[in-house]
Design an enzyme around this catalytic site. Structure first.
Site, PDB file in Angstrom:
ATOM      1  CG  HIS B 141      -1.917  -0.953   0.631  1.00  0.00           C
ATOM      2  ND1 HIS B 141      -2.913  -1.076   0.136  1.00  0.00           N
ATOM      3  CD2 HIS B 141      -1.916  -1.788   2.229  1.00  0.00           C
ATOM      4  CE1 HIS B 141      -3.540  -2.383   0.819  1.00  0.00           C
ATOM      5  NE2 HIS B 141      -3.596  -2.382   1.540  1.00  0.00           N
ATOM      6  N   GLY B 149      -1.918   2.172   4.951  1.00  0.00           N
ATOM      7  CA  GLY B 149      -2.366   0.496   4.596  1.00  0.00           C
ATOM      8  C   GLY B 149      -1.376  -0.573   5.934  1.00  0.00           C
ATOM      9  CG  HIS B 178      -7.075  -4.564   2.114  1.00  0.00           C
ATOM     10  ND1 HIS B 178      -6.284  -6.057   3.314  1.00  0.00           N
ATOM     11  CD2 HIS B 178      -7.787  -4.293   2.782  1.00  0.00           C
ATOM     12  CE1 HIS B 178      -7.234  -6.194   4.148  1.00  0.00           C
ATOM     13  NE2 HIS B 178      -7.774  -5.195   4.476  1.00  0.00           N
ATOM     14  CG  ASP B 264      -4.813  -9.788   4.080  1.00  0.00           C
ATOM     15  OD1 ASP B 264      -4.625 -10.171   2.354  1.00  0.00           O
ATOM     16  OD2 ASP B 264      -4.573  -8.558   3.493  1.00  0.00           O
TER      17      ASP B 264
END
Lengths: 912, 493
Positions: B141, B149, B178, B264
């Site tokens: 990020h 992030g 993400h 994640d």
């Protein structure tokens, strides 16, 4: 008592396993609501469901479950001006969907990330839908908001699915599936703006990596580039050696045994690890292994050399990690500090363990987490954290009676009474026309006034005249309609009718108006109920004038029709939504009698000027009292035979046929009565004649002797010895103390009792929490933006935090305008204050397959009442009178032969 | 795919034993400790001894400013928890403070993470390794002059910039839940890096990654975004990952791949919303590995740390091509893995909101985009690397000289690899006019290589067990077949 919950706590360890085990039935999963699910919420019986996403499920101290939810708004909830923007966006998107060449993206913003060519065949553009489909699509569009509120989980009425519309998708894929919604835009209720839920990749030298040449380095350049990768890294281990796996394993075992021996020699260790096993366990920790591997590598994978180095002259090598390094007292200090500071390790280090480095402390912490001490702490914490639920089980909601109209319904008359709402400052609906009111289960008197009864009317949605159940429905004040069951559930779910109806025409003309004028009136500004603005139209059938502001309308009423229209009237449904037969109307009481003179009919059938509003009313009930006017009382007297008031009081659900009543009341001889006469009529007509006490006494005194011997014997006291002893003594005398006094149990002090009884229920507050909004440097609007954005929202919304549940203090800002206090009632009849838990369990509301839940009776539970179904009524009829009476006296006792055919949860209706 | 399990690769692994001791702060989901947990599992699974283990250097400010702005790096270097108050304004500017807190050793942490990825990229450039792993990296990020992030320094961008020195085209794949916005933004306008990100989109951090974001300027069509919805499971993921990556490989033809393995996207993640298992996540690694390109694997997100370390341990084993038992070995953090103490996790019963139709539509749209790519981008400048490649080979040989155990096969591979560049030499012959003839030329050396294969096999026989050999042989065949099929498919396209 609310539904019983199956709780799964956010215990990471068990989450996976437990979830698997729960799939024992479809029903179970369908009614299992998890964090992250999209659900329907019912906040008022007449308005459509609200669509929410569950962000958190929390158990309140009184055993209820509250859901922290993210709000989605329907089209109809948006201010008119924004709807237009949304339409524009829609059509823009439609264009980009159906266009073959890579034209500009949705709203025409200059964007590099614009939509690319699409051959139209993959997706159905909005334009390709039929008019009906277009109409229905509008019901499927939602607007995400970053608004968070808290609602009781018992208001959940089912699951739905909300997805971000992807431009490759056809709209039909939504239309053809029930309970699916899409959204493209984000609505900010506070600022009343729409924006696209889209971040952007910024373009410019400030964002891209620069100096990317168009080709790799040339040979010459490579030579000048870094030559020495040794500086970049240090080799710790290489697999290119001559040792076999077996040899390495052996060496690892040796180094562990050396470690064990070293601990035996080391006096500090031998104190800590008195047994050989403990030493061996300590020597087997990973640090020994790492050291062994490092040693091997250092000595060029020469086993012999490596073994030598394990036992240097100074004695066997001893590798200890933080876990072992720390003394017991240090460990205690650490635990103490952890309790005090939480995991603020720098504080812990500074204040408790300054001789350790921060890294030591952190390393120790993570190892400490593997110990029993931590497990114990965790257990304590788990109990504390029990309020955070992962999912909740909510049985199907069976209260269909929300706004149902009985088939025989005409205008109701029993509710000739006025409901005067007590203003509730927390109610955002206050001061606006909102009402869902059923007069004793019938449609509003308004319709009777305007349409002369709606018998024979067909369903507004599908024109059918057959339906198992009918529902009163209206979107605006002036028209009353009814819906069949399917259309009703469509309305509840999607907030509209299947086909465009008269209402939409009104919508359309509103929209036209909105395009011409600024269309900003003061109403509907509240974020909680920001409904579309509707004109205020006079409800007198011959007039029908429209006004922009409600104040104008009420002035019109006063001047043109001589009616007092209360603008600020909020009418709530009677407690329980369906229970008491109470009508409502907004004509002022003060002028009622005056009105009566001019227009007798109007007063006899109380008109309901502010009929059901389409606006989602967050609050279902507000406090009210019932004031029965003289007129109503008079009518009750006159029509006593028709009303059968005792019967009606016993069966408040049953509608009363108003036609004969109206006929009687409007008959000439009655209409001619003056107010004074009416008042007399309203008075109780037959005062019961009771003899005066003095007369009775004197009469008794006139007979000095009993006429027959023994006639007065019953007046004599029976001697204690001759008294009949009861089989069972309910209140046995307490034991006697040696001094002869009775030993009573301690009776609680008055203050204690007060504390128990008076504790007001903590109303579950609906907190509106604007999500994190932090200022952020303005992006260059170079790409990926929608054209709307610059228009509507100068401030581009920040991207959502990566941690959605991470709340900061800024997070919790209850917005005053949006917060609604759910007026949860006080203790209800089924929860006696002296509540005995066993009584609770035996009340027929417990579900046989659900976990019993012991409630704290200190807090007010939700209302509930027992709704007798046909089966239960039938069952009752089977009981003998004695049994029935006995059951009534002791409701907690189980009946001998319950013969329950209906599922017990069918009979319990939870209202809150 | 399971066959590929057995092809051994030279794997370099970057780890600093300090990395687990950086702590973002109380309640912060990002825990560098997960990298240490992974490391301990690797040691006790016996995977440690099969890799080259390196401790990375601490990346210097000079290295970091290859991408980041000087100001930003200067700020990161100077800010500490005890002087935060003096930097209020800058903290806002650089988005440090909320999601990206200031913690003790922040700068060192960034240095280690970036140092690992840069060193790994250099290692791949020198062809001293086929797969490099830096679980401490993957902070996708971070922007040029902005933290975001939980990421401060974008080690991936630094690594890719390093790879670009030796590779004409680098492919970046991101399987974090993400969007890999930092990397995408950094290379949004270049055609030398294609970024492919599979991520949850809609009402989710960081808000970017729309299907319509495809790059800008020269980089148009070089950013590929796959927006997904909640509940992606293994099958759905594979059904979109495999075709997209296949197509990207065909059309973009990268010479190096970077895979961000953010964990994640696993089921039960504290911040994620997908439903992948360790196996499904690892399949992506397996699939990318099959292409036999220089391969850099980095970490990324992952906030249920016991699953993160499970996942990365498994993926290390996939990279090494050695199977590991489902029973977790005892290690310092064994208790974290209760109650089952198994490597693999089972998916939850959450609903998958990604219907097959939805995925199909996304896929076909992306295929359309990929069709817009010019074939073999940047061909005109390929003459230069050619020379370099040869010399590099010599260099590499010099480097490996002392190591007798470098198998012939590795060198063969290198030759094959060089072939990618050699076609530009043929360009001078005037033989290549379109992509078809270009392929034809390319095939020649490949045939040579096939004829050399038996030698390689013989070499290998010495080190590998006989029973494995046949499988390896098969692998080799399928490998080359695959490659050729791909080329054929492409030239016909």
């Amino acid at each position: 008592m609310p539904a019983e919950y199956h709780e799964l706590h956010g215990n990471h360890e068990n989450a996976n396993l437990a979830l698997g085990g729960l799939q024992d039935s479809n029903n179970m999963t369908a009614n299992m609501y998890r964090v992250g699910d999209y659900v329907y919420f019912e906040t008022s019986s007449g308005s459509p469901y609200q669509i929410r996403r569950i962000e958190e499920l929390n158990k309140t101290p009184n055993g209820n479950v509250e859901a922290k939810v993210m709000c989605f708004f329907r089209r109809r909830d948006l201010p008119q001006t924004l709807i237009m923007l949304a339409d524009k966006h829609q059509s823009g998107m439609d264009e980009s969907l159906s266009s073959n060449n890579g034209s500009a993206s949705s709203a025409g913003a200059a964007s590099n990330g614009s939509s690319i060519g699409n051959n139209g065949s993959t997706s159905t553009g909005f334009g390709e839908l039929t008019a009906k489909q277009r109409h229905q699509m509008k019901h499927r569009e939602l607007f995400l908001s970053r608004q968070v509120e808290t609602m009781p989980a018992t208001h959940i009425r089912g699951k739905c699915c909300v997805t971000l519309l992807n431009e490759t998708e056809s709209f039909l894929s939504y239309l053809n599936k029930d309970d699916t919604f899409f959204y493209c835009l984000v609505f900010d209720p506070a600022q009343r703006t729409l924006l696209a839920d889209k971040g952007e990749i910024r373009v410019g030298s400030r964002y891209q990596a620069d100096n990317i040449s168009s080709a790799p380095l040339t040979l010459a350049e490579r030579e000048t580039d870094r030559q020495d990768s040794k500086e970049l890294e240090t080799l710790i281990w290489t697999p290119r050696h001559s040792l076999t796996d077996r040899q390495i394993d052996t060496f690892l075992v040796i180094s562990r045994s050396v470690g064990t021996f070293a601990r035996a020699l080391d006096c500090s260790s031998s104190v800590k690890q008195p047994s050989l096993h403990m030493s061996a366990a300590a020597a087997s920790r990973d640090i020994t292994l790492y050291n062994a591997m490092d040693t091997l590598h250092r000595l060029n994978y020469d086993i012999a050399e490596a073994m030598n180095s394990l036992v240097p002259n100074s004695g066997p090598v001893l590798c200890r990690d933080e876990m072992e390094e720390w003394s017991a007292s240090e460990a205690n200090l650490f635990e103490e500090a952890l309790e005090k500071y939480g995991k603020e390790f720098s504080d812990i280090r500074n204040d408790f363990l300054p001789w350790k480095s921060l890294k030591n402390v952190i390393e120790y912490y993570y190892m400490w987490k593997t110990t029993d001490r931590y497990v114990q702490q965790k257990r304590v914490k788990a109990v504390e954290a029990e309020s955070k639920l992962k999912q909740v089980y909510i049985p199907n909601y069976n209260n269909k009676a929300g706004a149902s109209v009985q088939p025989t319904s005409g205008g109701g008359i029993i509710g000739q009474s006025t409901i005067i709402p007590i203003p509730n400052t927390n109610n955002p609906a206050n001061g606006k026309q909102t009402s869902v009111s059923i007069i004793n289960g019938s449609s509003n008197g308004d319709s009777a006034l305007l349409l002369g009864g709606n018998n024979g009317k067909t369903c507004e949605g599908c024109q059918t005249s057959q339906s198992p159940q009918w529902y009163a429905w209206s979107t605006t004040a002036q028209v009353q309609c009814r819906l069949c069951q399917t259309c009703w559930s469509y309305w509840k779910k999607y907030g509209g009718l299947k086909v465009p109806s008269r209402m939409d025409e009104i919508d359309a003309c509103e929209r036209n108006r909105a395009t011409t004028g600024p269309g900003s009136d003061d109403e509907g500004k509240s974020p909680g109920s920001g409904g579309p603005q509707r004109p205020h139209r006079c409800s007198v059938s011959t007039c029908g004038k429209e006004f922009k502001l409600k104040a104008h309308l009420s002035r019109h009423y006063a001047s043109a029709h001589g009616m007092d229209f209360r603008a600020g009237n909020t009418v709530a449904t009677a407690s329980g939504g369906q229970s008491a037969g109470i009508g409502s109307h907004s004509a002022g009481i003060g002028t009622e009698l005056e009105l009566l003179k001019r227009n007798p009919e109007l007063t006899i059938i109380p008109c309901n000027v502010n009929a059901g509003s389409p606006r989602p009313v967050m609050k279902t009930r507000s406090a009210f009292y019932l004031r029965t006017s003289a007129l109503a009382r008079a009518a009750r007297r006159i029509c006593a035979n028709q009303i059968r008031s005792r019967h009606a009081a016993r069966a408040p659900h049953q509608p009363i046929n108003a036609a004969p009543l109206r006929h009687i009341c409007s008959s000439p001889e009655f209409a001619r009565q003056s107010p004074a006469e009416l008042r007399v009529l309203a008075r109780a007509t037959r005062p019961r004649l009771r003899p005066r006490v003095a007369d009775i006494a004197s009469r008794l005194g006139n007979h000095p002797q009993p006429s027959q011997p023994g006639e007065w014997d019953w007046l004599q006291l029976t001697a204690p010895g001759q008294r009949k002893q009861p089989e069972h003594v309910s209140f046995p005398r307490p034991p006697k103390a040696p001094d002869g006094s009775l030993l009573y149990e301690r009776v609680p002090n008055k203050s204690d009792i007060d504390g128990i009884n008076v504790t007001p229920p903590i109303p579950p507050t609906l907190q509106v929490q604007p999500n994190l909004k932090r200022p952020r440097p303005q992006f260059d609007e170079l790409n990926g933006t929608d054209g709307i954005m610059p228009i509507t929202l100068p401030l581009s919304g920040p991207p959502p935090s990566k941690r959605p549940h991470h709340t900061t203090s800024r997070d919790v800002l209850p917005s005053p305008s949006g917060s609604v206090v759910n007026n949860s009632t006080g203790p209800s009849h089924s929860m006696p204050l002296n509540g005995r838990p066993h009584a609770l369990q035996n009340v027929p509301m417990s579900r046989s397959n659900a976990r019993k839940q012991v409630m704290s009776w200190m807090d007010a539970p939700d209302d509930l009442y027992f709704r007798a179904t046909d089966q239960t009524k039938k069952a009752r009829r089977n009981l003998s009178l004695i049994e029935l009476r006995r059951a009534a006296r002791k409701p907690w006792r189980k009946l001998a032969n319950p013969q329950r055919t209906a599922r017990p949860d069918d009979m319990v209706v939870i209202l809150d | 795919m399971s066959q590929m399990q057995h092809s051994r690769k030279r794997v370099c692994y970057y780890y600093d034993s300090d990395i687990g001791n950086y702590y973002y702060g109380q309640g912060h989901p990002m825990k560098p400790h997960r990298i240490r947990m992974t490391h301990n599992l690797l040691l006790n699974y016996g995977l440690y001894r099969k890799m080259e283990i390196y401790r990375p250097h601490k990346a210097t400010a000079d290295e970091m400013t290859k991408f980041h702005s000087d100001e930003y790096i200067r700020f990161l270097r100077s800010i500490r928890p005890d002087n935060m108050t003096e930097y209020n304004k800058q903290m806002q500017r650089f988005n440090v403070g909320e999601d990206c807190p200031v913690f003790d050793g922040l700068y060192e942490f960034c240095q280690l993470s970036a140092g690992g990825s840069v060193a790994a990229a250099v290692k791949l450039n020198k062809q001293a390794s086929e797969i490099c792993i830096n679980w401490g990296g993957g902070l996708h990020h971070a922007k040029k002059s902005e933290a975001s992030g939980f990421c401060y320094v974008n080690d991936i961008v630094l690594g890719i910039l390093e790879l670009l020195k030796y590779h004409q085209r680098v492919l970046y794949i991101d399987i974090d839940v993400h969007h890999g916005d930092g990397v995408e933004e950094a290379f949004y306008t270049t055609d030398r890096v294609m970024t492919v990100s599979f991520h949850k989109y809609g009402e989710y951090f960081p808000g970017t990654g729309d299907l319509r974001d495809i790059g800008a300027g020269k980089g148009k069509y070089y950013a590929v975004n796959i927006p997904l919805r909640d509940g992606m499971d293994d099958d759905s993921y594979e059904s979109i990952f495999v075709p997209i990556i296949t197509k990207v490989m065909e059309t973009f033809q990268p010479s190096a791949v970077v895979l961000q393995c953010g964990a994640d996207s696993l089921t039960g993640d504290r911040l994620g919303c997908f439903n992948l298992t360790v196996k499904g996540h690892g399949k992506c690694v397996e699939f990318v590995k099959k292409y036999n390109l220089p391969f850099l694997m980095v970490g990324g997100g992952g906030y249920t740390i016991r699953n993160v370390s499970r996942c990365w341990t498994y993926e290390t084993s996939v990279a090494l091509g050695s199977e590991i038992a489902n029973e977790l070995p005892y290690n310092d953090y064994f208790e974290y893995f209760g109650p089952d103490f198994k490597l693999h996790i089972s998916p939850s019963n959450m609903a998958n909101q990604n219907t097959p139709e939805y995925l199909e539509k996304i896929k076909s749209r992306l295929f359309e985009n990929l069709r817009m790519l010019p074939h073999a981008p940047g061909v005109q400048v390929q003459a230069i690397p050619e020379d370099g490649a040869n010399v590099e080979d010599i260099e590499a040989e010099e480097k490996i000289n002392p190591d007798e155990r470098l198998p012939q096969r590795d060198i063969d591979k290198r030759i094959q690899h060089e072939n990618e560049f050699s076609d530009s030499e043929d360009e001078g012959d005037g033989g290549r006019r379109d992509s078809r003839s270009y392929k034809g030329v390319r095939k020649r050396p490949r045939l040579d290589k096939n004829s050399e294969n038996p030698d390689a096999e013989v070499k290998k026989e010495d080190e590998s067990k006989p029973d494995v050999k046949t499988e390896i042989e098969k692998d080799e065949k399928t490998n080359t077949n695959n490659d050729e099929n791909k080329k054929d498919g492409m030239s016909s396209a």
